[in-house]
Design a protein around this motif. Structure first.
Motif, PDB file in Angstrom:
ATOM      1  N   GLY A   8       0.899  -1.203   0.008  1.00  0.00           N
ATOM      2  CA  GLY A   8      -0.058  -0.014   0.000  1.00  0.00           C
ATOM      3  C   GLY A   8       0.854   1.156   0.006  1.00  0.00           C
ATOM      4  O   GLY A   8       1.899   1.216   0.651  1.00  0.00           O
ATOM      5  N   ILE A   9       0.499   2.283  -0.779  1.00  0.00           N
ATOM      6  CA  ILE A   9       1.250   3.476  -1.075  1.00  0.00           C
ATOM      7  C   ILE A   9       0.352   4.655  -0.608  1.00  0.00           C
ATOM      8  O   ILE A   9      -0.644   4.902  -0.757  1.00  0.00           O
ATOM      9  N   ALA A  10       0.757   5.398   0.436  1.00  0.00           N
ATOM     10  CA  ALA A  10      -0.167   6.605   1.170  1.00  0.00           C
ATOM     11  C   ALA A  10      -0.079   7.578   0.339  1.00  0.00           C
ATOM     12  O   ALA A  10       0.955   7.805  -0.379  1.00  0.00           O
ATOM     13  N   GLY A  11      -1.346   8.320   0.238  1.00  0.00           N
ATOM     14  CA  GLY A  11      -1.166   9.558  -0.783  1.00  0.00           C
ATOM     15  C   GLY A  11      -1.406  10.736   0.313  1.00  0.00           C
ATOM     16  O   GLY A  11      -2.277  10.792   0.880  1.00  0.00           O
ATOM     17  N   GLY A  12      -0.619  11.742   0.015  1.00  0.00           N
ATOM     18  CA  GLY A  12      -0.831  12.708   0.952  1.00  0.00           C
ATOM     19  C   GLY A  12      -0.527  12.567   2.532  1.00  0.00           C
ATOM     20  O   GLY A  12       0.437  11.876   2.618  1.00  0.00           O
ATOM     21  N   ASN A  13      -1.406  12.593   3.408  1.00  0.00           N
ATOM     22  CA  ASN A  13      -1.423  11.974   4.835  1.00  0.00           C
ATOM     23  C   ASN A  13      -2.026  10.803   4.824  1.00  0.00           C
ATOM     24  O   ASN A  13      -2.355  10.465   6.120  1.00  0.00           O
ATOM     25  N   GLY A  14      -2.494  10.227   3.840  1.00  0.00           N
ATOM     26  CA  GLY A  14      -3.228   8.862   4.001  1.00  0.00           C
ATOM     27  C   GLY A  14      -2.313   8.034   4.447  1.00  0.00           C
ATOM     28  O   GLY A  14      -0.805   7.689   4.459  1.00  0.00           O
ATOM     29  N   VAL A  15      -2.861   6.829   4.807  1.00  0.00           N
ATOM     30  CA  VAL A  15      -2.015   5.416   5.232  1.00  0.00           C
ATOM     31  C   VAL A  15      -2.088   4.323   3.758  1.00  0.00           C
ATOM     32  O   VAL A  15      -3.126   4.189   3.290  1.00  0.00           O
ATOM     33  N   GLY A  16      -0.961   3.880   4.053  1.00  0.00           N
ATOM     34  CA  GLY A  16      -0.710   2.805   2.786  1.00  0.00           C
ATOM     35  C   GLY A  16      -1.618   1.459   2.961  1.00  0.00           C
ATOM     36  O   GLY A  16      -2.388   1.323   1.980  1.00  0.00           O
ATOM     37  N   VAL A  17      -1.714   0.954   4.383  1.00  0.00           N
ATOM     38  CA  VAL A  17      -2.598  -0.075   4.574  1.00  0.00           C
ATOM     39  C   VAL A  17      -3.175   0.138   5.781  1.00  0.00           C
ATOM     40  O   VAL A  17      -2.219   0.241   6.826  1.00  0.00           O
ATOM     41  N   ILE A  18      -4.675  -0.165   6.030  1.00  0.00           N
ATOM     42  CA  ILE A  18      -5.173   0.232   7.280  1.00  0.00           C
ATOM     43  C   ILE A  18      -6.158  -0.868   7.486  1.00  0.00           C
ATOM     44  O   ILE A  18      -6.764  -1.658   6.530  1.00  0.00           O
ATOM     45  N   GLY A  19      -6.133  -1.447   8.717  1.00  0.00           N
ATOM     46  CA  GLY A  19      -6.960  -2.735   9.157  1.00  0.00           C
ATOM     47  C   GLY A  19      -7.687  -2.331  10.456  1.00  0.00           C
ATOM     48  O   GLY A  19      -7.171  -1.905  11.492  1.00  0.00           O
ATOM     49  N   HIS A  20      -8.943  -2.830  10.552  1.00  0.00           N
ATOM     50  CA  HIS A  20      -9.657  -2.704  11.679  1.00  0.00           C
ATOM     51  C   HIS A  20     -10.176  -4.026  12.147  1.00  0.00           C
ATOM     52  O   HIS A  20     -10.831  -4.768  11.319  1.00  0.00           O
ATOM     53  N   ALA A  21      -9.883  -4.229  13.326  1.00  0.00           N
ATOM     54  CA  ALA A  21     -10.266  -5.393  14.005  1.00  0.00           C
ATOM     55  C   ALA A  21     -11.441  -5.518  14.585  1.00  0.00           C
ATOM     56  O   ALA A  21     -11.940  -4.518  15.129  1.00  0.00           O
ATOM     57  N   SER A  22     -12.288  -6.890  14.482  1.00  0.00           N
ATOM     58  CA  SER A  22     -13.681  -6.779  15.374  1.00  0.00           C
ATOM     59  C   SER A  22     -13.681  -8.093  16.010  1.00  0.00           C
ATOM     60  O   SER A  22     -12.829  -9.006  15.449  1.00  0.00           O
ATOM     61  N   GLY A  23     -14.484  -8.250  16.767  1.00  0.00           N
ATOM     62  CA  GLY A  23     -14.642  -9.394  17.448  1.00  0.00           C
ATOM     63  C   GLY A  23     -13.794  -9.549  18.509  1.00  0.00           C
ATOM     64  O   GLY A  23     -13.720  -8.856  19.629  1.00  0.00           O
ATOM     65  N   SER A  24     -13.188 -10.885  18.809  1.00  0.00           N
ATOM     66  CA  SER A  24     -12.313 -11.033  20.103  1.00  0.00           C
ATOM     67  C   SER A  24     -11.005 -10.292  20.223  1.00  0.00           C
ATOM     68  O   SER A  24     -10.905  -9.541  19.304  1.00  0.00           O
ATOM     69  N   ALA A  25     -10.766 -10.219  21.376  1.00  0.00           N
ATOM     70  CA  ALA A  25      -9.244  -9.465  21.698  1.00  0.00           C
ATOM     71  C   ALA A  25      -8.301 -10.130  20.959  1.00  0.00           C
ATOM     72  O   ALA A  25      -7.207  -9.578  20.688  1.00  0.00           O
ATOM     73  N   GLN A  26      -8.299 -11.242  20.454  1.00  0.00           N
ATOM     74  CA  GLN A  26      -7.175 -12.004  19.758  1.00  0.00           C
ATOM     75  C   GLN A  26      -7.535 -11.739  18.011  1.00  0.00           C
ATOM     76  O   GLN A  26      -6.474 -12.139  17.288  1.00  0.00           O
ATOM     77  N   SER A  27      -8.439 -10.888  17.599  1.00  0.00           N
ATOM     78  CA  SER A  27      -8.684 -10.441  16.288  1.00  0.00           C
ATOM     79  C   SER A  27      -7.519  -9.456  15.744  1.00  0.00           C
ATOM     80  O   SER A  27      -7.102  -8.605  17.001  1.00  0.00           O
ATOM     81  N   GLY A  28      -7.139  -9.323  14.829  1.00  0.00           N
ATOM     82  CA  GLY A  28      -6.184  -8.163  14.397  1.00  0.00           C
ATOM     83  C   GLY A  28      -6.557  -7.526  13.309  1.00  0.00           C
ATOM     84  O   GLY A  28      -7.388  -8.070  12.369  1.00  0.00           O
ATOM     85  N   GLY A  29      -6.243  -6.278  13.212  1.00  0.00           N
ATOM     86  CA  GLY A  29      -6.791  -5.325  12.054  1.00  0.00           C
ATOM     87  C   GLY A  29      -5.786  -5.881  11.086  1.00  0.00           C
ATOM     88  O   GLY A  29      -6.250  -6.097   9.774  1.00  0.00           O
ATOM     89  N   VAL A  30      -4.447  -6.022  11.130  1.00  0.00           N
ATOM     90  CA  VAL A  30      -3.603  -6.574  10.135  1.00  0.00           C
ATOM     91  C   VAL A  30      -2.752  -7.671  10.506  1.00  0.00           C
ATOM     92  O   VAL A  30      -2.344  -7.423  11.770  1.00  0.00           O
ATOM     93  N   VAL A  31      -2.717  -8.749   9.870  1.00  0.00           N
ATOM     94  CA  VAL A  31      -2.194 -10.050  10.493  1.00  0.00           C
ATOM     95  C   VAL A  31      -0.948 -10.171   9.362  1.00  0.00           C
ATOM     96  O   VAL A  31      -1.647 -10.317   8.009  1.00  0.00           O
ATOM     97  N   GLY A  32       0.398 -10.479   9.841  1.00  0.00           N
ATOM     98  CA  GLY A  32       1.130 -10.932   8.838  1.00  0.00           C
ATOM     99  C   GLY A  32       1.934 -12.171   9.549  1.00  0.00           C
ATOM    100  O   GLY A  32       2.151 -12.268  10.483  1.00  0.00           O
ATOM    101  N   THR A  33       2.372 -13.265   8.595  1.00  0.00           N
ATOM    102  CA  THR A  33       2.945 -14.315   9.221  1.00  0.00           C
ATOM    103  C   THR A  33       4.086 -14.774   8.065  1.00  0.00           C
ATOM    104  O   THR A  33       3.855 -14.486   7.023  1.00  0.00           O
ATOM    105  N   GLY A  34       5.170 -14.644   8.805  1.00  0.00           N
ATOM    106  CA  GLY A  34       6.580 -14.737   8.118  1.00  0.00           C
ATOM    107  C   GLY A  34       6.596 -16.034   7.491  1.00  0.00           C
ATOM    108  O   GLY A  34       5.471 -17.209   7.550  1.00  0.00           O
ATOM    109  N   ASP A  35       7.524 -16.272   6.634  1.00  0.00           N
ATOM    110  CA  ASP A  35       7.746 -17.578   5.837  1.00  0.00           C
ATOM    111  C   ASP A  35       7.546 -18.884   6.981  1.00  0.00           C
ATOM    112  O   ASP A  35       8.351 -18.979   7.776  1.00  0.00           O
TER     113      ASP A  35
END
Length: 459
Positions: free
Chosen positions: A149-176
């Motif tokens: 994601g590439i942000a424009g101006g003051n925007g965010v490149g990638v944005i994620g919003h979590a919902s549900g339990s405390a274990q949910s993540g807005g953005v989740v990444g898993t390495g190799d």
């Protein structure tokens, strides 16, 4: 896709209504409106003179294909336009098939590209079902990015919003995964350049949730790793309410919770700045005697942990042993172990005390010097000053004098000696008065002139 099919159907209908009806082989009837057209053994195509074309029902496996081959460039292969809140193009996969799939052009073309509407519209939006990801990306074999994601101006490149339990993540990444190529990071962010100062990864915790939460890999993997560029921090986090800005949990096999590597030119690995009375960096050790904060100095005589006091009287390093605040423990406040001939604890001061030990209860000891191997327990390289020592002046014609204001116990020992060479005069005894916090020094006889007697109390 449905909109595209409708547009193509309209083109086909126009071909029937005008003087140019669609033609087919003898075994394939013409395309007719208002009815299903079946039995075609070859694709049905429509093309324009400037290179654009559309194909319906290709037996090779394509339901609808479009070629935006305008001679001047910029043509769209398939376009869908919706009104109201309807969808312009929709695709539904079957089984493990993708609903919408795109392959970029030969010259670094984008596989799937979306541009949000004029009023804060999202360019690309995905909603997962069950445990499925909303948006999933797999990078190319030559170090390609899974999702970028590439942000424009003051925007965010990638944005994620979590919902549900405390274990949910807005953005989740898993390495190799195990068996993958190299220890790839789950999420990678690159901050802005040329003075823009944009953070690589920006996260805000909600309520008591952490802004960034990460768990290191099972085989010593790092939870969060950031490398600063120029004056920009590698990792920056702002906590919500009472939540931490950055929190990391190491992997099950001694993984590090949070690890930072400073820039090549004297960069700081991890830095924290508290607000108000908040702590800049805080660490809590694991439940089985884990270390709260650990620092290892660099190979060039680097310091393991460094603390600089703020203001005019701020303390550089403070350590509180278990029980120091709320009782119930006998932990050590600060512990140091020297290597080889190195000092366990070194304190330096210009006009103050290098090391100051203070006991606040009668049973406590201000400074304890101990050698368990039989060597010297205390060594003073320079004058030693004791508050329980002094000079008593015995007046002429007197044979004794009393020192007051010295707290004594039954174990106290009073040592005294005459500081002048007086014939026949010596200290006969020193008698302590524990209740009166005093002691009396008796000489062998009365002195003809005032005499000085040095005294020293131990225990």
């Amino acid at each position: 896709m449905a909109g595209a099919a409708g547009a193509l159907g309209a083109l086909a209908a126009e071909s029937v209504v005008t003087a140019q009806p669609a033609q087919a082989a003898v075994s394939n009837p013409p395309v007719l409106l208002g009815t299903d057209n079946t039995g075609a053994t070859a694709p049905t195509g429509i093309a324009t003179t400037n290179g654009m074309s559309a194909t319906l029902a290709d037996p090779a496996g394509f339901g609808v294909t479009g070629n935006g081959g305008l001679s001047g460039g910029g043509g769209i292969g398939v376009a869908g336009f919706a009104t109201g809140n309807n969808v312009g193009v929709e695709g539904r996969g079957a089984g493990t098939g993708a609903g919408v799939f795109g392959t970029g052009g030969d010259s670094d073309g984008t596989g799937v590209s979306g541009v949000g509407g004029a009023s804060n519209g999202d360019g690309v939006k995905g909603s997962g079902t069950g445990s499925g990801a909303g948006v999933s990306g797999t990078g190319g074999g030559s170090d390609g990015h899974g999702v970028e994601g590439i942000a424009g101006g003051n925007g965010v490149g990638v944005i994620g919003h979590a919902s549900g339990s405390a274990q949910s993540g807005g953005v989740v990444g898993t390495g190799d995964p195990p068996g993958g190529v190299g220890p790839g990071p789950g999420v990678t962010g690159e901050g802005g350049h040329a003075g823009n100062g944009g953070p690589g990864v920006l996260a805000f915790g909600g309520g008591t949730a952490a802004g960034v939460s990460s768990q290191g890999g099972g085989a010593g993997g790092v939870g969060v790793q950031g490398t600063g560029t120029g004056s920009e921090p590698g990792v920056s986090g702002t906590g919500g309410t009472s939540a931490a800005g950055v929190t990391g949990t190491g992997g099950s096999f001694s993984g590090t919770g949070v690890s930072g590597t400073g820039g090549s030119t004297d960069g700081t690995g991890v830095t924290g700045t508290g607000a108000g009375k908040g702590t800049g960096v805080t660490g809590t050790g694991g439940p089985t005697s884990g270390t709260g904060v650990q620092g290892t100095g660099g190979t060039g005589n680097g310091t393991g942990v460094f603390g600089g006091g703020g203001g005019s009287t701020g303390t550089g390093v403070v350590g509180l042993g278990a029980g120091a605040l709320f009782g119930g423990g006998n932990g050590i406040g600060v512990s140091g172990a020297g290597g080889g001939t190195g000092d366990g604890v070194l304190g330096q001061a210009a006009t103050g005390s290098g090391v100051h030990g203070k006991a606040t209860a009668a049973a406590g000891v201000g400074v304890l010097a101990e050698n368990t191997a039989g060597g010297p327990a205390l060594k003073a390289a320079g004058p030693a000053v004791f508050s329980r020592s002094g000079i008593l002046t015995v007046a002429a014609g007197k044979s004794s004098g009393t020192v007051t204001g010295v707290a004594l116990s039954a174990a106290s020992l009073v040592l005294a000696t005459v500081q002048q060479n007086l014939s026949g005069v010596y200290v006969r005894c020193a008698v302590p008065n524990v209740a009166g916090s005093s002691f009396t020094i008796n000489l062998s006889k009365a002195v003809t002139a005032s005499a000085k007697v040095a005294w020293f109390v131990v225990n």
